[in-house]
Write a protein that holds these residues in place. Structure first.
Motif, short mmCIF file in Angstrom:
data_model
loop_
_atom_site.label_atom_id
_atom_site.label_comp_id
_atom_site.label_asym_id
_atom_site.label_seq_id
_atom_site.Cartn_x
_atom_site.Cartn_y
_atom_site.Cartn_z
N LEU A 17 52.52 -13.12 54.14
CA LEU A 17 53.73 -13.28 53.22
C LEU A 17 53.42 -13.19 51.71
O LEU A 17 54.47 -13.30 50.91
CB LEU A 17 54.42 -14.89 53.54
N THR A 19 53.40 -11.08 49.93
CA THR A 19 53.94 -9.76 49.86
C THR A 19 55.34 -9.46 49.49
O THR A 19 56.32 -10.51 49.66
CB THR A 19 53.87 -9.28 51.54
N ASP A 20 55.71 -8.37 48.73
CA ASP A 20 57.10 -8.39 48.08
C ASP A 20 57.91 -7.76 49.47
O ASP A 20 57.47 -6.87 50.21
CB ASP A 20 57.05 -7.17 47.06
N ARG A 21 59.20 -8.35 49.05
CA ARG A 21 59.85 -8.02 50.40
C ARG A 21 59.94 -6.29 50.66
O ARG A 21 60.21 -5.85 51.85
CB ARG A 21 61.45 -8.53 49.87
N TYR A 22 60.03 -5.42 49.51
CA TYR A 22 60.21 -4.15 49.72
C TYR A 22 59.18 -3.58 50.40
O TYR A 22 59.50 -2.39 51.11
CB TYR A 22 60.50 -3.52 48.30
N GLU A 23 58.11 -3.95 50.72
CA GLU A 23 56.97 -3.56 51.47
C GLU A 23 57.33 -3.47 53.03
O GLU A 23 57.20 -2.51 53.71
CB GLU A 23 55.84 -4.25 51.59
N THR A 25 60.72 -3.52 53.85
CA THR A 25 61.85 -2.62 53.98
C THR A 25 61.21 -1.36 53.82
O THR A 25 61.88 -0.38 54.75
CB THR A 25 62.85 -3.08 53.05
N MET A 26 60.16 -0.84 53.25
CA MET A 26 59.67 0.56 53.30
C MET A 26 59.26 0.69 54.61
O MET A 26 59.31 1.81 55.15
CB MET A 26 58.72 0.62 52.28
N GLN A 28 60.45 -0.56 57.54
CA GLN A 28 61.51 -0.48 58.38
C GLN A 28 61.85 0.97 58.02
O GLN A 28 62.07 1.82 59.30
CB GLN A 28 62.39 -1.46 58.29
N GLY A 29 62.12 1.44 57.13
CA GLY A 29 62.57 2.79 56.70
C GLY A 29 61.81 3.91 57.24
O GLY A 29 62.21 4.74 57.82
N ALA A 30 60.40 3.77 57.02
CA ALA A 30 59.35 4.56 57.70
C ALA A 30 59.34 4.67 59.06
O ALA A 30 59.09 5.83 59.71
CB ALA A 30 58.07 4.48 57.10
N ILE A 86 65.37 -9.95 57.17
CA ILE A 86 64.64 -9.10 56.25
C ILE A 86 64.26 -7.56 56.84
O ILE A 86 64.33 -6.94 56.15
CB ILE A 86 63.32 -9.75 55.75
N VAL A 130 51.00 0.37 53.22
CA VAL A 130 51.84 0.17 52.32
C VAL A 130 51.89 -1.27 52.35
O VAL A 130 52.25 -1.98 51.29
CB VAL A 130 53.27 0.76 52.51
N GLU A 133 50.02 -3.73 49.56
CA GLU A 133 49.82 -3.42 48.25
C GLU A 133 49.86 -4.87 47.45
O GLU A 133 49.28 -5.17 46.37
CB GLU A 133 51.11 -2.69 47.87
N THR A 134 50.98 -5.87 47.64
CA THR A 134 51.08 -6.87 47.02
C THR A 134 50.02 -7.79 46.74
O THR A 134 49.36 -8.08 45.79
CB THR A 134 52.40 -7.71 47.41
N SER B 191 60.96 -11.14 44.61
CA SER B 191 60.61 -10.41 45.67
C SER B 191 59.45 -10.98 46.50
O SER B 191 59.12 -10.33 47.62
CB SER B 191 59.77 -9.30 44.77
N LEU B 193 57.99 -12.89 49.30
CA LEU B 193 58.38 -13.38 50.63
C LEU B 193 57.90 -14.90 50.78
O LEU B 193 58.30 -15.74 51.47
CB LEU B 193 57.85 -12.57 51.89
N GLY B 205 64.60 -6.99 47.70
CA GLY B 205 63.69 -5.60 47.73
C GLY B 205 63.86 -4.43 48.46
O GLY B 205 64.41 -4.84 49.58
N THR B 206 63.80 -3.31 47.97
CA THR B 206 64.28 -2.49 48.98
C THR B 206 63.10 -1.31 49.17
O THR B 206 62.53 -1.18 50.28
CB THR B 206 65.70 -1.44 48.54
N PHE B 211 57.67 5.11 48.94
CA PHE B 211 58.50 5.35 49.98
C PHE B 211 59.17 6.93 49.96
O PHE B 211 59.43 7.59 50.82
CB PHE B 211 59.97 4.38 50.07
N SER B 228 68.36 2.88 57.27
CA SER B 228 67.84 1.72 57.46
C SER B 228 68.47 0.35 56.99
O SER B 228 68.38 -0.51 57.54
CB SER B 228 66.38 1.86 57.09
#
Lengths: 440, 440
Positions: A17, A19-23, A25-26, A28-30, A86, A130, A133-134, B191, B193, B205-206, B211, B228
């Motif tokens: 945790l 970790t930035d939320r966008y890691e 969501t990226m 999930q998108g990937a 999330i 990815v 990162e944070t 950001s 978590l 965050g997105t 990405f 997504s």
């Protein structure tokens, strides 16, 4: 590594945790777009050193290895991610099995670095790499900032030992990491018991002004301390009158008093006076420790004074004006599909945020006498003459840490690496990085 | 509080080792000399604000309460202290039973403070109170520094929401505390978590540039993200060409695209251009988020630009130039023996390290229109006209925490306290503390 093996006063069941939320969501998108499994290379580097600094110091690598091993999504964490919506169900399922199975190479801890140096390289699928990162940046940016300040102070202090005593000036767990980074940078001990517990760094400390003030007299306080800790202790002599306190200290402890500590006033003047007084009293081996708002410049200004040790707090744990390092974690290469060759990628340069695409090697070129003269960074094949001067070493192979080492190894490596730089690296004045970075 | 109740991604079985070694050696000395049980009052205050700052912000109080409750010496910790011969057997036995049973009063979290404000007062035996020094200072010095920066940024941002995104720029656990302090200071989300998990701060965050780069085209990336996360997501538009990316973003997501994020370049110019472009495309409700190396000055300079939200990292979590607060924890009064009355004590002034002895009250005097005009600090009886303006509240009574509150209470208190200061408090330029401190 089991969390219990961390021996931290704080158990770290998971670092997932931090970790930035966008890691997530990226991720999930990937997973949806089918890019999650693309082989990817991320690199950690800085675009510049803090203003005026001559070199950077890599610190925190050992902590990064712990963090990567403990980066797991347990049920408590997954429940949180689900409740907060999330990420979606398929992503939660993927995270439940997560562990990093890729490779990490990097500059070994204690090594120096320059703008563009690829201090860490994480290679794996996009998805698994990815996510890290944070937490990787948190550790390296914090620890390297403290180590860089420590290194400058070590240069200024020469052979005199330095005590890290900044715990009260920074977050209580940042303090533990700061003591560790300070040790890498050249400090020899810490006031922080948690740092002693976790990293076996020698701890020191005897008394504060409150101890004198709670007693009815300075004599009572000194007597109590010597009775408790022996005559080899360090007595704090600036609660009331320094001259009287030094006289009393030797009277109470005898001439084998370990040390006196001065924590306020004109340290340069007081050090000379107290040294003379101690010598006159026959306490020629009693040392003088100074501890008042020191930084590398104050330490340097005391070089000619009869001071035996420095205690440093605020300026050390806050990086002496530069509390973070601006390291970034950038995707530099990835494959078009699983199994395909890597190809360089980079954000378009705008406003100074340049990134150089491609998976990099780095080497430090030396001149004929063995002094470093350039940091050479490149992609593709490394020139033969630099092949034995490569800076990146293997840290994690297929998810397994392969480069654990005692903290003393990093400390010694740093001293050696700094010693291999041009002499001007040790100037405290502002200047350009002492080595140019050349891109091949 | 049970450690599990902390809901931290890191269990904190004990905070007892977040302590400088000298606290324990002072304890040992006091146990031997018979001063350990003397009733003592320690106060936390600063001698000055960071240079140029108009006011300070108390933050971390809630974390201090957690730390005091969890300050216990378990067998692992005691074994360490014994092995390292840090204290003797009688002291170890005393520590095994330790828990704080005294009283703590303080400025409530979110309140503003000035030089000399007694922001926390710890009262108990010398032994039980001296041990808490290091961890209390760690928390207050760190958290208050971040909250002060956050507050200045909140002033600059006005009604526009601010996102804390500095986790990668500071120690991974300092980051969690920083997100908490930033929320107190006026930020609306984070950001991080872990901060969402531990403190229920909204997380956002997105996506990052990686990405976009892992996909074969920006179109593929935007399509994947919208697929997504929905069209209400925030698309990052500065990986290649901003104008083309904005056009593409609206084409892919439609005119109900939630927001675009700009993370590099000339933000002022880009914000105007992108707003115009979005409006021309019919995406009049699509917001613009900017996130590139912002501080309070950059935020202020964007006040007239069509920006809808700010994301702030480095400068926030490092206190915008002042990463720590120089709070100290000083013995100000103690009894000569158990049961005797308290008497003021203070170190002799030298080199600016003045301490005012005596157990203090504090009140904020207001003018006829209710605007604060002075911070009044005194010992003894408080004047009747200030009695209802006292700043210290009871936090711990006989070792029991009596003042837990939701984090939103501290956030609202801060906004109200700042709003009660003279208008010049909100000037970002350097100046003197906006209130004088008067000693009675």
């Amino acid at each position: 590594m089991n969390a219990a093996d961390l021996r931290l006063p704080v158990d770290v069941p998971s670092t997932a945790l931090f970790t930035d939320r966008y890691e997530l969501t990226m991720l999930q998108g990937a997973l949806r777009s089918g890019t999650a499994d693309r082989r990817s290379v991320f690199e950690v580097f800085t675009r510049r050193l803090p203003e005026g600094r001559r070199y950077g110091v890599v610190a925190g690598t050992g902590r990064v290895l712990d963090a990567v091993e403990n980066f797991r999504f347990d049920s408590g964490v997954l429940d949180f991610l689900a409740e907060q919506r999330i990420v979606d169900e398929p992503t939660l399922a993927w995270l439940a099995d997560y562990r990093f199975r890729g490779d990490i190479w990097g500059y070994p801890e204690g090594e120096v670095y320059f703008p563009g140096s690829p201090v860490l390289r994480v290679e794996g699928t996009f998805a698994e790499a990815v996510l890290l990162e944070t937490v990787i940046l948190s550790i390296l940016n914090h620890d390297s900032a403290v180590a860089a300040a420590a290194s400058r102070m070590a240069v200024a202090a020469g052979d005199r030992p330095m005590i890290e005593m900044g715990a009260r000036r920074t977050h209580e767990l940042a303090a533990v990491a700061a003591a560790r980074a300070a040790y890498v940078g050249g400090f020899s001990s810490t006031s922080d018991l948690a740092a002693g517990f976790r990293y076996s760094i020698p701890t020191v400390g005897t008394s504060a002004h409150a101890f004198t003030l709670v007693h009815d007299s300075e004599r009572d306080a000194f007597t109590a301390q010597v009775d408790s800790l022996g005559s080899g202790t360090t007595l704090l002599v600036d609660t009331y009158d320094v001259t009287e306190a030094v006289r009393l200290a030797v009277e109470v402890a005898g001439t084998d008093l370990g040390a006196v500590r001065i924590d306020s006033g004109d340290l340069l003047l007081l050090a000379h006076r107290v040294r003379q007084q101690l010598d006159d009293l026959g306490a020629k081996d009693t040392r003088i420790v100074v501890t008042s708002d020191l930084d590398e410049y104050a330490i340097a200004s005391l070089a000619a004074a009869p001071v035996d040790a420095y205690g440093v707090g605020t300026q050390l744990v806050t990086g002496s004006g530069h509390p973070t390092c601006s390291m970034v974690y950038k995707l530099v290469a990835r494959a078009d599909e699983p199994g395909a060759p890597l190809r360089p990628v980079a954000k378009k340069s705008m406003g100074g945020k340049t990134s150089l695409g491609g998976r990099k090697w780095a080497a430090r070129r030396t001149d004929a006498s063995g002094v470093a003269e350039a940091e050479v960074v490149g992609t593709g094949e490394i020139p033969a003459e630099l092949a034995d001067r490569q800076l990146l070493v293997e840290l994690v192979r297929g998810g397994e840490v392969v480069a654990r080492e005692p903290l003393d190894a990093a400390r010694e490596r740093h001293a050696a690496a700094r010693g291999g730089l041009p002499m001007s690296a040790t100037q405290l004045s502002r200047g350009e990085p002492v080595l140019p970075t050349e891109y091949l």
